[in-house]
Motif scaffolding. Structure first.
Motif, short mmCIF file in Angstrom:
data_model
loop_
_atom_site.label_atom_id
_atom_site.label_comp_id
_atom_site.label_asym_id
_atom_site.label_seq_id
_atom_site.Cartn_x
_atom_site.Cartn_y
_atom_site.Cartn_z
N GLN A 106 -5.36 -0.36 -8.78
CA GLN A 106 -6.05 -1.53 -8.23
C GLN A 106 -5.43 -2.06 -6.95
N VAL A 107 -4.13 -1.93 -6.81
CA VAL A 107 -3.46 -2.47 -5.62
C VAL A 107 -3.14 -1.36 -4.62
N ILE A 108 -2.38 -0.36 -5.06
CA ILE A 108 -1.92 0.68 -4.12
C ILE A 108 -3.09 1.56 -3.66
N ALA A 157 -0.44 2.65 2.16
CA ALA A 157 0.12 3.95 2.52
C ALA A 157 1.65 3.96 2.56
N THR A 158 2.29 2.79 2.72
CA THR A 158 3.75 2.76 2.86
C THR A 158 4.35 1.68 1.97
N ARG A 159 5.66 1.84 1.75
CA ARG A 159 6.40 0.86 0.95
C ARG A 159 6.30 -0.53 1.57
N GLU A 183 10.75 -1.07 -7.11
CA GLU A 183 10.81 -0.17 -8.27
C GLU A 183 9.44 0.46 -8.55
N ILE A 184 8.39 -0.36 -8.48
CA ILE A 184 7.04 0.14 -8.75
C ILE A 184 6.65 1.18 -7.72
N TRP A 185 6.99 0.93 -6.45
CA TRP A 185 6.65 1.89 -5.40
C TRP A 185 7.34 3.24 -5.65
N ALA A 218 -11.45 9.24 -5.48
CA ALA A 218 -12.28 8.24 -4.81
C ALA A 218 -11.61 7.73 -3.54
N GLU A 219 -10.30 7.49 -3.63
CA GLU A 219 -9.56 6.98 -2.46
C GLU A 219 -9.56 8.01 -1.34
#
Length: 747
Positions: free
Chosen positions: A384-386, A392-394, A416-418, A440-441
């Motif tokens: 949903q977010v990334i 595309a980047t941290r 941590e999530i990235w 889809a992305e």
């Protein structure tokens, strides 16, 4: 073939009468309409004008049955009824409705008999009976003028003044013109005069002044529901179904189908209001405007392959191969995968669904020894977010908005999530897999790039005075152009953000580009979007349908109880409501069935179906009965119990029922887009609906808890509104908190 130039039409109410006729009379009627078109004055038809009436005529269908017809012009006739020759003909009323401009026909004798049959039984009188209390009239608060202004048929006003119970009202509505029924039910349900005028009457009002004497003009208006097709009549007489969605659009629907929109448009509405039918007719309308050709400039898409197959089948029924040949019918993930494979022909990655992806997240966390993260939370954050915001980047992720995600996370947690997301995508690459969100992305990026090249070519062409530069094209020898001219989306509420970005880039931004239908009350996935932020502006071009053609009033009340006071969005940042959502259909009150445990509940389901089978009046084909449950395991167990009791189960899979004859069984997710005469919703117990895991989020993640509770309500709402005639709800232990007291206290 009709060579006489005679037009013979069939009024809405008359088709329903014909379906109830004996088979021999149906055959005679089919012959009658051919003879009438050839020559209305054939001696055997005995065409004659009714006494004292300049327009109403009768003609012989068989020895015992007569067709009643309005003569609209010399060679233009409208069948308003088919009646036995012994019936009373002197209390028939017809007129042009002053509000809608449509022709309405009423048999006052039949209406009054229907109301009288529903009079409450008089109480047994005691020795010294008190003076009886006069029952209150249902519509005493509205004058005849007010009711007429709302479109109520004036000949029915005296009967309406006698109504004192809901049952009597439903008896009148069974034989009343449709608008009269809708208006009276809306008033009975507590709507104000102004609300009924706005929500019920105004959408079907004639655009031009109405001449009450011009019946021929009235017959051409959308409010006069007629059919003239011999083929449609033949299908009705042979199959017992007029396929009304093919020949009839409510005036409100017709306006939405034929309107020219300056940009993207959306049609909302509750279950059974005809959104999909509007979408299909919209496709046909747009195809009819196309220049000749063999390309497919119209896309019709939805969120899964089962619904896409159904759309294609229904489109074929509506317009045949000629219509389907100009339309690309594809479910949205299939479309995205096609785009990706077109750009990356060597890629052989396997696409996996959300449940498989969560299992991979869980496996990754186990391998890393990470115990502080929930795999479902990480998967939602990633999709949903990334992916949803094409991060595309941290650094971009640190700045990304997380509206609606609930739990707040620190900058360190984002880091941590990235890192975990990168490890996850590497894991999928290594396994040769990709999620549908990734597909889809990627498709969205490719289509946005394609659109940018098209726009760049257009700018350079303009700068060059209209000359094309072949070096700016796609290098394949063909001219780069948009894939589609028009895009129609069904079940719009369930598409992902990346889907919308892809679709927006696939058609030029011009009139009639995107047409969306959907209902956020039926959103069963986690894809909450704001279309405006994705480049799709529907402000000022949103409409709502509110009349249900599928579900009875009784079922509708129970279904709306499931939604409670929860608020829903309208796909564009504002609240969506089901204000005015109503039905003119009536049926049995939904029944609740409590049991001590799951085994007893399954036996109770089998016993109810056996009970239906043993009663000739309630017996129906098993494929018109469905059982939906919360989990796949429960579906398997119900199927096993039914098999032991001699009832054949048919599993509902992702691509539809796995068989033709038998009781359909599946999880609630499987029933989206389907409908049945009888619906059994089982396992509706606390801890199953909603799942126990959702309840635990109440403290740890309140925002996510609200979203998951809303999704669980929507899932049960979808299940409940699949029912046409009856709904039975089963549970064991404590009933779900979503069930209203009317249902749980009725057992």
């Amino acid at each position: 073939m009709n060579t006489s130039g005679v037009t013979l039409r069939l009024l809405d109410k008359a088709d329903k009468e014909i379906l109830k006729l004996p088979r021999t009379v149906k055959g005679a009627f089919f012959d009658f309409q051919h003879k009438f078109k050839a020559n209305p004055h054939t001696t055997g038809l005995k065409l004659q004008q009714l006494k004292g009436d300049s327009r109403l005529w009768s003609a012989r269908v068989s020895d015992d049955y007569r067709a009643l017809l309005l003569r609209l012009a010399d060679d233009d006739w409208l069948i308003v009824s088919v009646k036995h020759r012994k019936d009373v003909y002197d209390r028939l009323s017809y007129a042009v409705n002053q509000v809608t401009g449509g022709i309405e026909y009423v048999d006052l004798e039949v209406v009054e008999e229907s109301v009288l049959r529903r009079l409450p039984a008089p109480p047994s009188a005691p020795a010294a009976a008190p003076e009886p209390v006069k029952p209150e009239e249902l519509f005493a608060d509205w004058s005849d003028t007010q009711l007429s202004d709302l479109g109520v048929a004036e000949p029915l006003l005296p009967v309406i003044r006698t109504l004192t119970t809901e049952d009597q009202l439903l008896g009148l509505i069974e034989y009343a013109p449709q608008l009269t029924g809708e208006v009276l039910l809306a008033l009975f349900d507590g709507k104000s005069f102004d609300d009924v005028l706005d929500q019920v009457t105004t959408p079907v009002a004639a655009a031009e002044p109405v001449d009450p004497e011009d019946f021929q003009a009235a017959a051409e208006r959308p409010a006069t529901v007629v059919t003239t097709s011999d083929e449609t009549l033949r299908e009705a007489l042979e199959g017992g179904d007029f396929g009304r969605w093919k020949v009839f659009l409510h005036p409100t629907q017709a306006k939405l189908v034929e309107r020219r929109y300056s940009g993207p448009a959306r049609v909302g509405g509750g279950p059974g209001t005809g959104k999909t039918i509007v979408a299909l007719h919209r496709v046909r309308h747009l195809v009819q405007q196309l220049p000749p050709g063999r390309d497919k400039p119209v896309l019709l898409t939805t969120y899964n392959k089962n619904l896409a197959a159904d759309l294609r089948s229904r489109l074929l029924e509506l317009g045949g191969e000629e219509l389907v040949a100009r339309v690309d019918v594809s479910h949205v993930d299939q479309l995205a995968l096609r785009i990706v494979r077109e750009a990356e022909p060597g890629s052989g990655k396997q696409a996996i669904d959300d449940s498989q992806a969560v299992r991979e997240w869980r496996a990754l966390l186990d391998e890393l020894g990470e115990e502080g993260w929930d795999p479902e939370f990480l998967h939602d954050e990633w999709t949903q977010v990334i992916l949803g915001q094409a991060v595309a980047t941290r650094t971009d992720y640190f700045r990304a908005r997380r509206a609606g995600r609930g739990r707040n996370i620190t900058r360190g947690e984002r880091a941590e999530i990235w890192q975990l997301a990168e490890r996850f995508t590497q894991r999928l690459d290594r396994l040769g897999r990709q999620t549908w969100d990734q597909v889809a992305e990627r498709a969205a990026r490719l289509e946005i790039g394609r659109e940018q090249r098209i726009l760049s070519i257009a700018r350079q062409r303009e700068e060059a005075g209209g000359l094309d530069n072949i070096h700016l094209q796609d290098g394949s020898g063909g001219w780069l152009r948009y894939r589609y001219r028009h895009i129609i989306v069904d079940e719009a509420q369930d598409l992902r953000p990346a889907h919308w970005k892809m679709l927006r880039a696939m058609a030029p931004r011009q009139a009639d580009d995107l047409f969306l239908v959907g209902d956020t009350h039926q959103r069963i996935y986690k894809n909450q979007v704001t279309l405006g932020s994705l480049g799709i502006n529907i402000r000022g071009r949103s409409s709502k349908l509110s009349l249900s053609y599928r579900t009875t009033r009784q079922i509708l009340r129970s279904a709306l109880d499931v939604l409670g006071e929860t608020s829903y969005d309208d796909l564009d940042g504002a609240d969506e409501t089901l204000a005015g959502y109503r039905s003119v259909l009536s049926g049995r009150v939904p029944a609740g069935h409590p049991f001590a445990d799951w085994a007893a509940e399954r036996e109770g389901i089998a016993a109810l179906i056996k009970q239906w089978d043993e009663d000739p009046e309630s017996r129906i084909p098993h494929e018109q009965i469905a059982i939906c449950v919360p989990t796949n395991q429960m579906a398997t167990e119900v199927a096993y119990t039914l098999s032991l009791r001699g009832i054949r189960p048919v599993e509902i899979r992702s691509d539809g029922p796995n068989g033709s004859e038998g009781v359909h069984i599946g999880t609630m997710f499987r029933f989206k887009g389907l409908e049945y005469q009888r619906m059994i919703i089982a396992g509706v117990a606390d801890g199953l609906v909603p799942r126990e895991a959702v309840s635990r989020l109440r403290i740890t993640d309140p925002v996510r808890y609200r979203h998951e509770m809303q999704r669980a309500r929507s899932l049960l709402f979808v299940a409940a509104t699949r029912a046409r005639d009856s709904m039975d709800v089963f549970w064991h232990g404590t009933p779900s908190p979503f069930l209203g007291p009317a249902l749980t206290s009725s057992c």
